[in-house]
Design a protein around this motif. Structure first.
Motif, PDB file in Angstrom:
ATOM      1  N   ALA A 981       0.826  -1.200   0.000  1.00 35.47           N
ATOM      2  CA  ALA A 981       0.000   0.000   0.000  1.00 35.47           C
ATOM      3  C   ALA A 981       0.866   1.258   0.000  1.00 35.47           C
ATOM      4  O   ALA A 981       0.556   2.238  -0.689  1.00 35.47           O
ATOM      5  N   GLN A 982       1.946   1.223   0.767  1.00 37.85           N
ATOM      6  CA  GLN A 982       2.844   2.379   0.797  1.00 37.85           C
ATOM      7  C   GLN A 982       3.481   2.608  -0.563  1.00 37.85           C
ATOM      8  O   GLN A 982       3.587   3.746  -1.041  1.00 37.85           O
ATOM      9  N   LEU A 983       3.902   1.520  -1.192  1.00 37.09           N
ATOM     10  CA  LEU A 983       4.525   1.637  -2.504  1.00 37.09           C
ATOM     11  C   LEU A 983       3.540   2.200  -3.527  1.00 37.09           C
ATOM     12  O   LEU A 983       3.897   3.052  -4.352  1.00 37.09           O
ATOM     13  N   CYS A 984       2.304   1.735  -3.478  1.00 36.22           N
ATOM     14  CA  CYS A 984       1.274   2.257  -4.386  1.00 36.22           C
ATOM     15  C   CYS A 984       1.052   3.749  -4.168  1.00 36.22           C
ATOM     16  O   CYS A 984       0.829   4.499  -5.120  1.00 36.22           O
ATOM     17  N   THR A 985       1.106   4.163  -2.923  1.00 37.93           N
ATOM     18  CA  THR A 985       0.896   5.576  -2.618  1.00 37.93           C
ATOM     19  C   THR A 985       2.005   6.438  -3.220  1.00 37.93           C
ATOM     20  O   THR A 985       1.739   7.470  -3.841  1.00 37.93           O
ATOM     21  N   VAL A 986       3.235   5.992  -3.040  1.00 40.16           N
ATOM     22  CA  VAL A 986       4.366   6.752  -3.577  1.00 40.16           C
ATOM     23  C   VAL A 986       4.272   6.847  -5.106  1.00 40.16           C
ATOM     24  O   VAL A 986       4.413   7.923  -5.697  1.00 40.16           O
ATOM     25  N   GLU A1077       4.861  -1.616  18.601  1.00 39.18           N
ATOM     26  CA  GLU A1077       4.730  -2.013  17.189  1.00 39.18           C
ATOM     27  C   GLU A1077       3.752  -1.107  16.462  1.00 39.18           C
ATOM     28  O   GLU A1077       3.983  -0.739  15.300  1.00 39.18           O
ATOM     29  N   GLU A1078       2.682  -0.713  17.104  1.00 44.16           N
ATOM     30  CA  GLU A1078       1.714   0.185  16.483  1.00 44.16           C
ATOM     31  C   GLU A1078       2.323   1.564  16.255  1.00 44.16           C
ATOM     32  O   GLU A1078       2.056   2.214  15.236  1.00 44.16           O
ATOM     33  N   ILE A1079       3.139   1.996  17.186  1.00 44.46           N
ATOM     34  CA  ILE A1079       3.803   3.297  17.025  1.00 44.46           C
ATOM     35  C   ILE A1079       4.797   3.237  15.873  1.00 44.46           C
ATOM     36  O   ILE A1079       4.885   4.168  15.050  1.00 44.46           O
ATOM     37  N   GLU A1080       5.546   2.138  15.785  1.00 44.95           N
ATOM     38  CA  GLU A1080       6.487   1.985  14.669  1.00 44.95           C
ATOM     39  C   GLU A1080       5.750   1.980  13.331  1.00 44.95           C
ATOM     40  O   GLU A1080       6.207   2.584  12.357  1.00 44.95           O
ATOM     41  N   SER A1081       4.619   1.313  13.289  1.00 40.44           N
ATOM     42  CA  SER A1081       3.836   1.290  12.052  1.00 40.44           C
ATOM     43  C   SER A1081       3.348   2.681  11.700  1.00 40.44           C
ATOM     44  O   SER A1081       3.351   3.088  10.533  1.00 40.44           O
ATOM     45  N   THR A1082       2.936   3.420  12.701  1.00 39.86           N
ATOM     46  CA  THR A1082       2.469   4.783  12.457  1.00 39.86           C
ATOM     47  C   THR A1082       3.605   5.666  11.943  1.00 39.86           C
ATOM     48  O   THR A1082       3.417   6.474  11.022  1.00 39.86           O
ATOM     49  N   LEU A1083       4.782   5.516  12.519  1.00 44.44           N
ATOM     50  CA  LEU A1083       5.936   6.283  12.051  1.00 44.44           C
ATOM     51  C   LEU A1083       6.281   5.915  10.613  1.00 44.44           C
ATOM     52  O   LEU A1083       6.682   6.773   9.816  1.00 44.44           O
ATOM     53  N   SER A1084       6.119   4.640  10.284  1.00 39.97           N
ATOM     54  CA  SER A1084       6.345   4.213   8.905  1.00 39.97           C
ATOM     55  C   SER A1084       5.344   4.880   7.963  1.00 39.97           C
ATOM     56  O   SER A1084       5.697   5.303   6.861  1.00 39.97           O
ATOM     57  N   THR A1085       4.104   4.977   8.401  1.00 42.65           N
ATOM     58  CA  THR A1085       3.085   5.665   7.602  1.00 42.65           C
ATOM     59  C   THR A1085       3.450   7.129   7.391  1.00 42.65           C
ATOM     60  O   THR A1085       3.323   7.663   6.282  1.00 42.65           O
ATOM     61  N   ILE A1086       3.920   7.774   8.441  1.00 41.55           N
ATOM     62  CA  ILE A1086       4.299   9.186   8.348  1.00 41.55           C
ATOM     63  C   ILE A1086       5.453   9.371   7.367  1.00 41.55           C
ATOM     64  O   ILE A1086       5.463  10.302   6.550  1.00 41.55           O
ATOM     65  N   LYS A1090       5.480  11.550   3.832  1.00 38.88           N
ATOM     66  CA  LYS A1090       6.490  12.553   3.504  1.00 38.88           C
ATOM     67  C   LYS A1090       7.149  12.245   2.171  1.00 38.88           C
ATOM     68  O   LYS A1090       7.393  13.142   1.358  1.00 38.88           O
ATOM     69  N   SER A1091       7.443  10.971   1.941  1.00 37.94           N
ATOM     70  CA  SER A1091       8.088  10.578   0.684  1.00 37.94           C
ATOM     71  C   SER A1091       7.185  10.827  -0.513  1.00 37.94           C
ATOM     72  O   SER A1091       7.663  11.119  -1.610  1.00 37.94           O
ATOM     73  N   SER A1093       5.059  13.239  -0.834  1.00 37.63           N
ATOM     74  CA  SER A1093       4.809  14.676  -1.060  1.00 37.63           C
ATOM     75  C   SER A1093       3.336  14.925  -1.362  1.00 37.63           C
ATOM     76  O   SER A1093       2.964  15.521  -2.376  1.00 37.63           O
ATOM     77  N   ILE A1094       2.498  14.463  -0.452  1.00 35.05           N
ATOM     78  CA  ILE A1094       1.053  14.561  -0.668  1.00 35.05           C
ATOM     79  C   ILE A1094       0.557  15.986  -0.485  1.00 35.05           C
ATOM     80  O   ILE A1094      -0.203  16.508  -1.311  1.00 35.05           O
ATOM     81  N   VAL A1095       0.978  16.622   0.593  1.00 38.73           N
ATOM     82  CA  VAL A1095       0.462  17.958   0.899  1.00 38.73           C
ATOM     83  C   VAL A1095       0.796  18.965  -0.204  1.00 38.73           C
ATOM     84  O   VAL A1095      -0.059  19.778  -0.586  1.00 38.73           O
ATOM     85  N   PRO A1096       2.015  18.952  -0.768  1.00 39.34           N
ATOM     86  CA  PRO A1096       2.318  19.928  -1.832  1.00 39.34           C
ATOM     87  C   PRO A1096       1.520  19.731  -3.115  1.00 39.34           C
ATOM     88  O   PRO A1096       1.616  20.560  -4.026  1.00 39.34           O
ATOM     89  N   LEU A1097       0.749  18.664  -3.188  1.00 40.79           N
ATOM     90  CA  LEU A1097      -0.012  18.395  -4.413  1.00 40.79           C
ATOM     91  C   LEU A1097      -0.876  19.583  -4.808  1.00 40.79           C
ATOM     92  O   LEU A1097      -0.932  19.977  -5.967  1.00 40.79           O
ATOM     93  N   PHE A1098      -1.565  20.174  -3.834  1.00 43.27           N
ATOM     94  CA  PHE A1098      -2.464  21.279  -4.149  1.00 43.27           C
ATOM     95  C   PHE A1098      -1.697  22.499  -4.641  1.00 43.27           C
ATOM     96  O   PHE A1098      -2.178  23.241  -5.500  1.00 43.27           O
ATOM     97  N   GLY A1099      -0.515  22.677  -4.111  1.00 42.14           N
ATOM     98  CA  GLY A1099       0.304  23.777  -4.585  1.00 42.14           C
ATOM     99  C   GLY A1099       0.740  23.600  -6.029  1.00 42.14           C
ATOM    100  O   GLY A1099       0.798  24.557  -6.794  1.00 42.14           O
ATOM    101  N   HIS A1100       0.999  22.355  -6.408  1.00 44.10           N
ATOM    102  CA  HIS A1100       1.369  22.085  -7.794  1.00 44.10           C
ATOM    103  C   HIS A1100       0.200  22.353  -8.731  1.00 44.10           C
ATOM    104  O   HIS A1100       0.371  22.913  -9.818  1.00 44.10           O
ATOM    105  N   VAL A1101      -0.980  21.957  -8.303  1.00 40.57           N
ATOM    106  CA  VAL A1101      -2.163  22.203  -9.134  1.00 40.57           C
ATOM    107  C   VAL A1101      -2.393  23.703  -9.278  1.00 40.57           C
ATOM    108  O   VAL A1101      -2.806  24.191 -10.335  1.00 40.57           O
ATOM    109  N   ALA A1102      -2.117  24.443  -8.201  1.00 41.26           N
ATOM    110  CA  ALA A1102      -2.332  25.881  -8.235  1.00 41.26           C
ATOM    111  C   ALA A1102      -1.475  26.581  -9.273  1.00 41.26           C
ATOM    112  O   ALA A1102      -1.796  27.690  -9.718  1.00 41.26           O
TER     113      ALA A1102
END
Length: 1532
Positions: A981-986, A1077-1086, A1090-1091, A1093-1102
């Motif tokens: 799932a992470q790979l698909c997201t990237v 283990e849940e915290i490690e998984s959450t950190l992996s999600t974070i 970051k990898s 670059s989801i948040v900057p997406l809207f800036g690119h569209v702008a």
């Protein structure tokens, strides 16, 4: 060459070597039992007999005198002239006749060599004949034969046998022939085969030598057949057969290297020579000779009875049949023989052709039981060698190339189709691959048939394959449209065994070998698929080989294929897909680097032809289903220009019959309405010189006869007419035929049969019925020839057909059924007939231009490949991506997972470059679902552990070491565990970036991903910080977690106790604590977020164009969460998150109002909901209102403006502090909307609610300066905003601003206190200096409103309006100034009193202002306020002075105005002053100041006042005293 010999034999004399070899062999013969039994043979005669045996000697008597002559003796007993007595010579001849001729030959040769000066003086055949005779002799021992072979080997090695020897051209064939027919007495098979291996070695040595070119076809053929017979003889040992194969392989290389020389230098000469001299090589039936070489077993009895006689016969006839016999004795026997003057023809095409015939015959289907599998494998290897050596020149020789293109390919295809032997199949496929790579463009049809055969050998039911591919495509590419259960099902395709287990029972290993062989083609060159597409898919008459192959690879690459093939097949097929994608991607990379715009490239003609072909296939499909509609569509697409032109339609149906359903075509032609079309169709066939049955075969290849008898009759009748017309002869031909008929009996096979129309009709019908009778399995008793002949009596022009004619027809039908290949698919009849049709088609059609490039050519020019890459990718991308996704889902290895996703990323790159928007969108949509964040597809890990896991609550955790705050949730944990799932997201966001952030339908799911992450506190909400900074927004709120935990203590626990503790906490009702283990998984999600670059997406569209921004805004407006109990935790924050992005994007759409109005409408609806449901807190309502105000600056919407101001006014009334807290963001848009250039100014300037909201900020020290600056700017603009409607609001706003200066009182009082205690301070360091300054300016600005009032009065007066409406305008102004006269700040009070004095003392207040009113508003009310304790408490020390000054101002005002009732006003005033005197009785200074002010007033107004009435008031006595005795008081 002699020089070379000398060089080669520096250490030894060549003559000595020959003598030595002769001696060795003679010695061996004498020691052999066979020869030692003859006494003479073992005595002196055996040694010297050759010198006296004339018959066996090639030397003349004169050169070698007899014993009588030597000694001068004459003995009648030895006189040859005397009758009755034998001469010595005769006696010796009689004695030695039975002696060993082999010994004699070697002894004679030894004598000849010993007397020669050099070997070149001896004829080559004379030199070698004794050795060759021994080699061919079946009665010599293996040992002697070995010695002879060794001698020949040495002679060749040391260049004794060389091309300079006399008669070498005649000798070489004898050498090769002797080796090929080597015989000896067999003793032990192992030793015998060792000897034969020497023979093979010698044959190979001669073939490899420079003298090989001197060998004629016959000699080379003998060498070839010898090797062939040894290699295919299963009774021979493996080692010998392998040695024969090696030798034959060497011969093959030499043979076909010769073909290159023929093509280059001797081609024309050979043609001429072959036309004059017929060279016959091999047997008439082209069969291989039996293996007769080697040892022969001879019984001892035979050996004893006739050894010498047999040996003599062999010696005398051993070289019979040779082109040159042993020279007769002559005087010049010792001289070198003259060269043969006849033209020598070295081996060439005849031998090569015969070699190919033998080789191809071994692999023929009909010979599969005649030859062993190893022999067939070797034949295939030889053919492979042939192609490897001479593929470049084979096409120059039609006879030879025909054997390759026809028989070889036919047999090769049969083996590939039917054999399951791994070795045989691999060899066949190796040959096929070599042919394809080297001659693919010249064997186009053959390669197509074999490729299709390979595909059908792996997958028999292509309809099921298409169904599976379609199912997988829908499951993957249409994931969002399926039910959740369908989406989350395994990618395994059900019932795939139906297609993967071939009907012919092909083994799994065979399928692997087939697939592996094809893989060589795409490994060979990256452009294999493009070249394949160019050769076949772009050809109208060929199938879509490339597209079908890629689709097959897509299916076979799926994991379930291993269940029915082998584990190696899926990865091999996957490698093919990756090879295709990587090749296309590499070309794209090069094109990008070269800045090539493919849109500007001229369309390739073949690509246009492919598009046309695709349309044609669609038309023919419709034609097969509905002929009428199909013909209409063909006409519409331009394939048939005129449907009324029967000739054109007939040509189309005839030439394009390959794709037309044969049954449909037969029914179409048989319709009565299409009689003209049927006749025109048959006109296209040529039946000249064919029997009726042969003509029917030709006709019925094109269509199938319909089932109705009337339709059949109609076709047969038309056929009969056409057949007869084709047999029409000229007058001369008729006369010739008549003469021949008279000369030849009708029953003779040579007679010509020319039936008329009726006869052809009946005969045709009979042939059709005979075909059914002989080949229908339901017919138990088949028709016999006699019955068939009897049925046709009297039909042939009133007579009987010749018996031989009907016999030929009968057996032709019996042996070969008239069939339509398509209806007998898979049968041997189908295959053979289809092959013949293909070969005939190949011979009749030219190669399409532009398709000549072989399959292995990569010209390196990506511009040339690009058009083909593009169209191939367009057709197969969907299947490739769906296959890659399926493999991705099934894979467990990280390397495979990463490789699949990298390839999908490349697919997106290719599609983006070639402008395939739909494909890019589809890939993005699939990737979005694969992230498991859209809700369409669930995580496999989650599904696997669903039964053993509990729901993880959303918990905010502060980490001790990092100091970082993270939120652990169900999504963060499972997503962090899911690498796929992470790979698909990237990759998803990489794809969006490659597509230049073009918003499409797939973005709907991308937004769902973003909002899912936001809802779980995994995204920072502040997407546009600069926008927030510009408008003073605070950070957007994150969704509230369900729990908040500090991990500082929890992390200190470790080990088993920590685990047990966590377990207990999980069972308790307390807030849950996330595990490590849940915290490690959450950190992996974070980290993944970051990898990506989801948040900057809207800036690119702008940064994209307005249309793209509009699409995103529209999508965002559809993405608001529903207001439900389940969404309560994040509803407000997510709405604000979406709104802020939308608002920012709308600010960029300066010329678009549609999107802005939509956002405004959404804001209004959210506020409306919040008012009803109380979902939005005041801060959120204010923020939404600010968004509206920002948008309204550029978009005119009066209703929205009014509603927004009303909303803010409502919040002011309910939560004033919330408004003030939002002042930073709210003030700017409020101010902007009052700008002169903004449409909203006219509305807001008179909007009371607007000024009310502004007034809220004026009371705040934080915003007062900003509000004052705004108001100062507004008041200074033209036209003035001060109008009756806004006057009170502006006045109130200024009053609020002035009142804020009260903060300065704090500093003043503190300063006074410190100074009184002896401290020294700088009064200019007042921290409230700016506030006081602003308040002072506000008071002055308030006073300046008098000008506006005066202007309004003047204007109204000029317009003739009654001034009553404006009468109240001065009083609020006076009151506002007076209000600041009791401001706690002394500086402000002083300024306010000054302004008030200026305002009320003047007489310019207008006609509607009364003196009493001014005094009441400006003085009396002020005095009342000053009496209040709370007012005095604001400045205890300084307020007394203000009271005194206000009293003085009041006195001045009373003196300044003509009062209508002065006593009343003064009385009221004195009562207030009396209260001040009483209150400040302890302050004499105040009393003195007050008395002075009153004295002046009383002195001047004494005459106007009613003293008695005043003195009767309850006022301070000091005041009464002043009234009664004002004279003593100083004048003013």
């Amino acid at each position: 060459m002699s020089k070379q010999i000398t060089t080669s034999l520096k250490a030894m004399d060549p003559l000595s070597l020959v003598i030595y070899e002769c001696t060795i062999i003679v010695s061996a013969m004498r020691k052999t039992t066979r020869w030692s039994q003859n006494g003479v043979g073992s005595g002196v005669a055996a040694i010297l007999g050759g010198q006296f045996n004339r018959d066996s000697s090639p030397y003349v008597e004169d050169d070698y005198p007899t014993l009588n002559n030597i000694f001068g003796l004459k003995n009648s007993r030895f006189d040859p002239d005397k009758q009755g007595n034998l001469s010595y010579s005769a006696v010796m001849h009689s004695k030695f006749k039975d002696d060993n001729p082999f010994l004699s030959a070697f002894i004679q040769l030894r004598s000849l060599v010993s007397s020669a000066k050099s070997l070149e003086s001896i004829d080559s055949l004379t030199l070698l004949q004794p050795f060759l005779v021994v080699i061919r002799s079946p009665v010599t021992s293996a040992h002697v034969t070995t010695l002879a072979l060794n001698s020949i080997s040495r002679f060749l090695r040391y260049n004794i046998i060389n091309e300079n020897l006399a008669s070498i051209e005649q000798t070489l064939p004898q050498i090769v022939s002797s080796l090929s027919h080597c015989k000896f007495e067999g003793v032990d098979q192992s030793q015998d085969e060792v000897l034969l291996m020497k023979v093979l070695t010698l044959i190979e040595a001669f073939v490899k030598s420079d003298m090989c070119d001197l060998l004629p076809d016959e000699a080379m053929y003998e060498a070839i057949t010898t090797c062939f017979s040894l290699s295919i003889n299963s009774r021979r040992k493996e080692l010998l057969r392998r040695a024969a194969e090696v030798t034959l392989t060497s011969i093959t290389v030499k043979l076909f290297e010769r073909l290159r020389l023929i093509a280059v230098t001797e081609k024309d000469h050979r043609k001429h020579s072959e036309s004059e001299v017929e060279i016959v090589v091999g047997n008439e039936d082209h069969s291989l000779p039996q293996d007769t070489i080697g040892g022969t077993e001879i019984s001892k009895a035979e050996s004893k009875e006739e050894p010498a006689g047999q040996a003599t016969d062999i010696a005398e006839g051993s070289l019979q049949g040779s082109t040159t016999s042993t020279p007769e004795p002559s005087e010049k026997a010792s001289e070198p023989s003259e060269r043969v003057t006849e033209t020598h023809l070295p081996f060439g095409v005849p031998c090569i052709k015969e070699f190919l015939v033998h080789t191809v015959g071994i692999i023929a289907p009909e010979n599969q039981f005649q030859y062993t599998e190893s022999s067939r494998i070797f034949a295939l290897e030889l053919l492979t060698t042939v192609i490897e050596v001479s593929s470049d020149v084979l096409p120059d020789h039609p006879e030879i190339f025909a054997l390759i293109s026809d028989s070889t390919c036919h047999h090769l295809a049969h083996i590939i189709q039917s054999s399951d032997s791994p070795s045989l199949l691999q060899s066949a496929l190796q040959l096929f691959i070599t042919l394809t790579i080297s001659l693919g463009s010249l064997l186009k049809i053959q390669v197509e048939l074999i490729l299709n055969s390979i595909s059908k050998a792996i997958v028999t039911d292509f309809a099921k394959l298409e169904e599976d591919l379609s199912h997988n495509f829908d499951r993957v590419m249409k994931m969002g449209q399926l039910d959740p259960d369908e989406t989350n099902e395994e990618s395994q395709i059900a019932e795939s065994s139906d297609i993967l287990m071939a009907k012919d029972g092909r083994t799994s290993l065979s399928k692997e070998i087939l697939v592996e062989a094809i893989s060589i083609l795409w490994i060979r060159t990256p452009t294999f698929f493009a070249n394949l597409f160019k050769l076949y898919d772009c050809d109208f008459d060929r199938s879509d080989v490339c597209e079908n192959l890629i689709r097959l690879l897509c299916r076979l690459s799926l994991a379930d294929t291993a269940l029915f093939t082998t584990d190696n097949v899926p990865p091999i097929c996957l490698e093919g897909l990756l090879s295709f994608v990587n090749g296309v991607h590499e070309h794209v990379r090069i094109l990008v680097k070269q800045n090539t715009d493919t849109e500007k490239l001229k369309p390739h003609p073949l690509v246009l032809q492919k598009e046309k072909k695709k349309e044609f296939i669609e038309c023919t499909k419709l034609l097969n289903e509905n002929p009428k509609k199909g013909l209409a569509m063909l006409n519409e697409k331009g394939f048939i220009k005129d449907l009324d032109d029967l000739d054109e339609v007939a040509h189309f149906l005839h030439e394009k019959s390959g794709r037309v359903d044969k049954k449909m075509l037969g029914e179409l032609l048989a319709k009565p309405a299409n009689a003209g079309l049927l006749k025109q169709f048959l006109e296209l066939f040529e039946f000249s010189g064919l029997r009726v049955d042969e003509a029917l075969r030709v006709l019925l290849k094109s269509f199938r006869l319909p089932g109705e008898s009337q339709q059949i009759e109609r076709i047969v009748e038309t056929f009969s007419e056409r057949y007869v017309s084709c047999q029409t002869e000229s007058d001369d031909e008729k006369e010739t035929a008549r003469v021949e008929t008279l000369a030849t009996p009708a029953e003779s096979e040579g007679s010509k049969v020319v039936p008329d129309k009726d006869a052809v009709f009946v005969l045709s019908y009979s042939i059709i019925m005979l075909n059914t009778d002989l080949h229908n399995p339901q017919v138990k008793q088949q028709m016999k020839l006699e019955e068939y002949q009897r049925n046709l009596r009297g039909v042939y022009n009133g007579k009987d057909f010749p018996a031989w004619y009907l016999e030929k027809i009968y057996f032709s039908i019996k042996e070969r059924e008239i069939i339509i290949p398509e209806e007998h698919h898979g049968s041997s009849q189908y295959y053979d007939l289809a092959w013949k049709n293909l070969i005939a088609e190949q011979e009749s059609k030219e190669q399409p231009k532009g398709t000549e490039a072989p399959l292995d050519v990569d010209d390196g020019d990506s511009n040339n490949i690009a058009p083909f890459d593009k169209i191939i990718f367009k057709y197969v991308c969907g299947q490739i991506v769906s296959a890659l996704i399926s493999i991705f889902e099934e894979a467990a290895d990280d390397q495979i997972i990463t490789k699949m996703m990298a390839t999908i990323d490349r697919c997106a790159t290719i599609a983006t470059y070639y402008g395939m928007v739909d494909i890019v969108e589809t890939i993005a949509e699939v990737l979005a679902h694969m992230t498991t964040l859209t809700g369409v597809k669930k995580s496999d890990l989650m599904l696997e552990n669903a039964a053993n896991s509990e729901l993880i609550p959303t918990t905010e955790v502060k980490l001790e070491k990092e100091g970082e705050i993270i939120t652990v949730s169900e999504v963060s944990v499972w997503f962090g565990r899911d690498f796929k799932a992470q790979l698909c997201t990237v990759v998803l966001f990489r794809v969006l970036k490659k597509n230049n952030w073009r918003v499409s339908k797939a973005w709907e799911f991308t937004m769902r991903i973003i909002f899912t992450l936001f809802e779980n506190c995994l995204l920072e909400p502040d997407v546009f910080p600069e926008f927030q900074k510009k408008y003073g927004f605070e950070s957007l709120p994150k969704p509230k977690p369900e729990f908040q935990i500090n991990r500082s203590q929890a992390l200190k626990e470790s080990g088993l106790f920590s685990t047990f503790s966590s377990y207990l906490k999980g069972l308790s009702d307390d807030r849950p604590e996330p595990t490590d283990e849940e915290i490690e998984s959450t950190l992996s999600t974070i980290d993944c977020i970051k990898s990506s670059s989801i948040v900057p997406l809207f800036g690119h569209v702008a940064k994209t164009d307005s249309e793209n921004i509009k699409e995103l805004v529209s999508l965002l407006l559809e993405s608001f969460p529903p207001q439900l109990e389940e969404t309560a935790r994040f509803y407000v924050s997510e709405c604000l998150f979406i709104l802020e992005i939308s608002v920012y994007l709308c600010t960029l759409l300066t010329e678009d109002t549609e999107s802005t109005l939509a956002v405004l409408k959404k804001c209004a609806s959210l506020i409306e909901i919040s008012e009803k449901e109380f979902a939005f807190p005041p801060s959120a309502v204010i923020r939404v209102s600010v968004y509206q105000l920002i948008l309204l600056k550029s978009t005119e919407d009066k209703e929205s403006l009014v509603n927004t101001i009303t909303t803010l006014h409502t919040v002011v009334e309910s939560d004033r502090e919330a408004i003030i807290k939002s002042g930073t963001s709210l003030l700017k848009p409020l101010e902007d909307l009052m700008s002169l250039s903004i449409w909203s100014r006219k509305i807001l300037v008179t909007d009371v609610k607007y000024w009310t909201v502004i007034r809220v900020f004026a009371s705040s020290p934080k915003y007062v300066e900003r509000v004052y600056a705004f108001l100062e700017d507004v008041l200074g603009s033209k036209p003035s905003p001060v109008v009756p409607e806004t006057y009170m609001q502006i006045l109130g706003l200024l009053d609020e601003i002035s009142a804020v200066g009260a903060y300065g009182a704090q500093w003043e009082q503190e300063y006074e206190k410190l100074m009184s205690t002896g401290h020294t301070l700088d009064q200019y360091k007042n921290p409230f200096k700016e506030l006081v300054s602003t308040a002072l300016k506000s008071i002055n600005l308030t006073l300046g409103l008098s000008n506006a009032i005066a202007f309004q009065e003047k204007k109204r007066s000029s317009e003739g309006l009654k001034p009553d409406a404006e009468a109240m305008s001065w009083y609020p102004l006076i009151e506002a100034v007076a209000h600041q006269c009791y401001n706690p700040c002394r500086q402000l009070r002083a300024e306010a009193l000054k302004s008030l004095r200026m305002l009320i003392v003047s007489n310019d207040l207008g006609e509607n202002v009364t003196s009493e009113g001014v005094i009441d508003v400006g003085c009396m009310r002020l005095l009342v306020e000053l009496l209040k304790p709370e007012v005095e408490a604001t400045d205890p020390n300084g307020m007394i002075k203000t009271q005194s000054e206000v009293i003085k101002l009041t006195c001045e005002t009373l003196l300044n105005y003509n009062l209508a009732h002065p006593t009343t006003i003064v009385s009221k005033f004195l009562k207030i002053v009396s209260k001040f005197l009483v209150k400040n009785a302890a302050k004499p200074a105040f009393k003195d100041q007050t008395s002075d002010s009153l004295k002046n007033m009383f002195v001047i107004m004494k005459d106007k006042l009613e003293i008695e009435k005043i003195t009767s008031l309850e006022i301070d006595e000091s005041i009464i005293a002043l009234i009664q005795n004002p004279a003593n008081e100083p004048a003013t």
